[in-house]
Design a protein around this motif. Structure first.
Motif, mmCIF file in Angstrom:
data_model
loop_
_atom_site.group_PDB
_atom_site.id
_atom_site.type_symbol
_atom_site.label_atom_id
_atom_site.label_comp_id
_atom_site.label_asym_id
_atom_site.label_seq_id
_atom_site.Cartn_x
_atom_site.Cartn_y
_atom_site.Cartn_z
ATOM 1 N N ARG A 27 0.837 -1.203 0.000
ATOM 2 C CA ARG A 27 0.000 0.000 0.000
ATOM 3 C C ARG A 27 0.872 1.254 0.000
ATOM 4 N NH1 ARG A 27 -1.974 0.090 5.035
ATOM 5 N NH2 ARG A 27 -0.915 -1.808 5.625
ATOM 6 N N THR A 28 0.426 2.262 -0.673
ATOM 7 C CA THR A 28 1.127 3.541 -0.666
ATOM 8 C C THR A 28 0.223 4.590 -0.032
ATOM 9 O OG1 THR A 28 0.311 4.147 -2.847
ATOM 10 C CG2 THR A 28 2.414 2.996 -2.757
ATOM 11 N N SER A 29 0.844 5.622 0.503
ATOM 12 C CA SER A 29 0.073 6.729 1.050
ATOM 13 C C SER A 29 0.421 7.994 0.271
ATOM 14 C CB SER A 29 0.371 6.897 2.539
ATOM 15 O OG SER A 29 1.730 7.179 2.718
ATOM 16 N N SER A 30 -0.382 9.009 0.459
ATOM 17 C CA SER A 30 -0.207 10.212 -0.340
ATOM 18 C C SER A 30 1.013 11.034 0.072
ATOM 19 C CB SER A 30 -1.459 11.081 -0.249
ATOM 20 O OG SER A 30 -1.690 11.429 1.108
ATOM 21 N N PHE A 31 1.488 10.891 1.329
ATOM 22 C CA PHE A 31 2.601 11.723 1.778
ATOM 23 C C PHE A 31 3.966 11.092 1.567
ATOM 24 C CE2 PHE A 31 1.448 9.182 5.427
ATOM 25 C CZ PHE A 31 2.665 8.803 5.958
ATOM 26 N N GLU A 32 4.030 9.875 1.083
ATOM 27 C CA GLU A 32 5.325 9.240 0.831
ATOM 28 C C GLU A 32 5.683 9.377 -0.645
ATOM 29 O OE1 GLU A 32 6.398 5.575 3.287
ATOM 30 O OE2 GLU A 32 4.242 5.383 2.952
ATOM 31 N N PRO A 33 6.759 10.101 -0.948
ATOM 32 C CA PRO A 33 7.097 10.304 -2.361
ATOM 33 C C PRO A 33 7.535 9.027 -3.064
ATOM 34 C CG PRO A 33 8.764 11.276 -0.929
ATOM 35 C CD PRO A 33 7.663 10.776 -0.041
ATOM 36 N N LEU A 34 8.297 8.172 -2.374
ATOM 37 C CA LEU A 34 8.762 6.937 -3.009
ATOM 38 C C LEU A 34 7.796 5.790 -2.808
ATOM 39 C CD1 LEU A 34 12.543 6.993 -2.044
ATOM 40 C CD2 LEU A 34 11.519 7.515 -4.250
ATOM 41 N N GLY A 35 7.196 5.715 -1.659
ATOM 42 C CA GLY A 35 6.316 4.605 -1.337
ATOM 43 C C GLY A 35 7.108 3.439 -0.785
ATOM 44 N N ASP A 148 17.328 2.681 10.609
ATOM 45 C CA ASP A 148 15.952 2.896 11.068
ATOM 46 C C ASP A 148 15.666 4.394 11.161
ATOM 47 O OD1 ASP A 148 13.415 1.803 12.168
ATOM 48 O OD2 ASP A 148 14.047 2.955 13.934
ATOM 49 N N TYR A 149 16.587 5.154 11.729
ATOM 50 C CA TYR A 149 16.414 6.602 11.836
ATOM 51 C C TYR A 149 16.379 7.249 10.450
ATOM 52 C CZ TYR A 149 17.139 11.439 13.178
ATOM 53 O OH TYR A 149 16.995 12.789 13.327
ATOM 54 N N LEU A 150 17.275 6.823 9.582
ATOM 55 C CA LEU A 150 17.326 7.370 8.228
ATOM 56 C C LEU A 150 16.008 7.170 7.498
ATOM 57 C CD1 LEU A 150 18.992 8.502 5.754
ATOM 58 C CD2 LEU A 150 19.471 6.113 5.237
ATOM 59 N N PHE A 151 15.494 5.934 7.532
ATOM 60 C CA PHE A 151 14.272 5.647 6.779
ATOM 61 C C PHE A 151 13.041 6.286 7.412
ATOM 62 C CE2 PHE A 151 16.741 1.955 5.141
ATOM 63 C CZ PHE A 151 16.723 2.339 3.809
ATOM 64 N N THR A 152 12.914 6.218 8.736
ATOM 65 C CA THR A 152 11.677 6.693 9.363
ATOM 66 C C THR A 152 11.644 8.200 9.561
ATOM 67 O OG1 THR A 152 12.566 6.218 11.565
ATOM 68 C CG2 THR A 152 11.216 4.513 10.519
ATOM 69 N N LYS A 153 12.763 8.804 9.913
ATOM 70 C CA LYS A 153 12.759 10.236 10.248
ATOM 71 C C LYS A 153 13.156 11.124 9.068
ATOM 72 C CE LYS A 153 11.910 9.337 14.554
ATOM 73 N NZ LYS A 153 10.557 9.025 14.844
ATOM 74 N N ILE A 154 14.144 10.725 8.319
ATOM 75 C CA ILE A 154 14.649 11.598 7.240
ATOM 76 C C ILE A 154 13.902 11.335 5.922
ATOM 77 C CG2 ILE A 154 16.682 12.206 5.883
ATOM 78 C CD1 ILE A 154 18.352 11.587 8.409
ATOM 79 N N LEU A 155 13.835 10.073 5.509
ATOM 80 C CA LEU A 155 13.179 9.742 4.250
ATOM 81 C C LEU A 155 11.674 9.542 4.403
ATOM 82 C CD1 LEU A 155 15.822 7.260 2.791
ATOM 83 C CD2 LEU A 155 15.504 9.667 2.223
ATOM 84 N N VAL A 156 11.185 9.472 5.623
ATOM 85 C CA VAL A 156 9.772 9.297 5.960
ATOM 86 C C VAL A 156 9.175 8.093 5.228
ATOM 87 C CG1 VAL A 156 7.566 10.481 6.301
ATOM 88 C CG2 VAL A 156 9.656 11.812 6.168
#
Length: 160
Positions: A27-35, A148-156
């Motif tokens: 599933r993708t969401s609208s606020f994630e540019p890459l998904g 984990d920090y990179l993906f969740t906080k920076i790249l969202v």
């Protein structure tokens, strides 16, 4: 050697195909540019490309065996029995499957599962040398919690 490489390549290509098909259903969401499908699809693509490089290298080695330079192995296997080499490969495969089960089915936190996976992998690869353990612990923790920090906080990007 050639037959083993070819079987490995085709096995990896099948796994990459399954991962690519599975990532298409995320599933993708609208606020994630890459998904969420971008990372597994990219990783499967890289592994598939490297598998094809291995296939070409193996074909060249089979054809021009005497003219190619000797490849330096990351883990020296000279003097190591084939049974030990098979055990190492089976252990790495079991750890990779266990990591997937841990984050996909058991829903263990990504950072914790990654740290355990990296700790176990590096410990096996260093042949259980205790003096390497502090460095392995540091690298495992920094890599797992840093990614984990990179993906969740920076790249969202939501991680499992």
């Amino acid at each position: 050697m050639f037959r083993r490489d070819v079987l490995l390549v085709f096995g990896l290509l099948v796994v990459c195909g399954v991962v690519a098909l599975g990532s298409a259903n995320l599933r993708t969401s609208s606020f994630e540019p890459l998904g969420p499908a971008a990372f597994p699809l990219g990783l499967a693509s890289v592994i598939a490309c490297l598998s094809l490089v291995l296939l070409v290298q193996s074909c060249m080695q089979a054809r021009y065996k005497s003219r190619l330079p000797k490849v330096v192995e990351a883990i020296p296997t000279e003097g190591v029995s084939p049974l030990r080499q098979s055990w190492l490969a089976a252990a790495m495969m079991a750890l990779a499957i266990g990591f997937g089960v841990a984050i996909g089915i058991l829903r263990i936190d990504f950072a914790l599962a990654s740290a355990i996976f990296l700790l176990a992998t590096m410990t096996i690869m260093t042949r259980f040398r205790l003096r390497s353990l502090p460095l392995i612990l540091a690298i495992s923790a920094a890599t797992a919690f840093g990614s984990d920090y990179l993906f969740t906080k920076i790249l969202v990007i939501n991680l499992p």
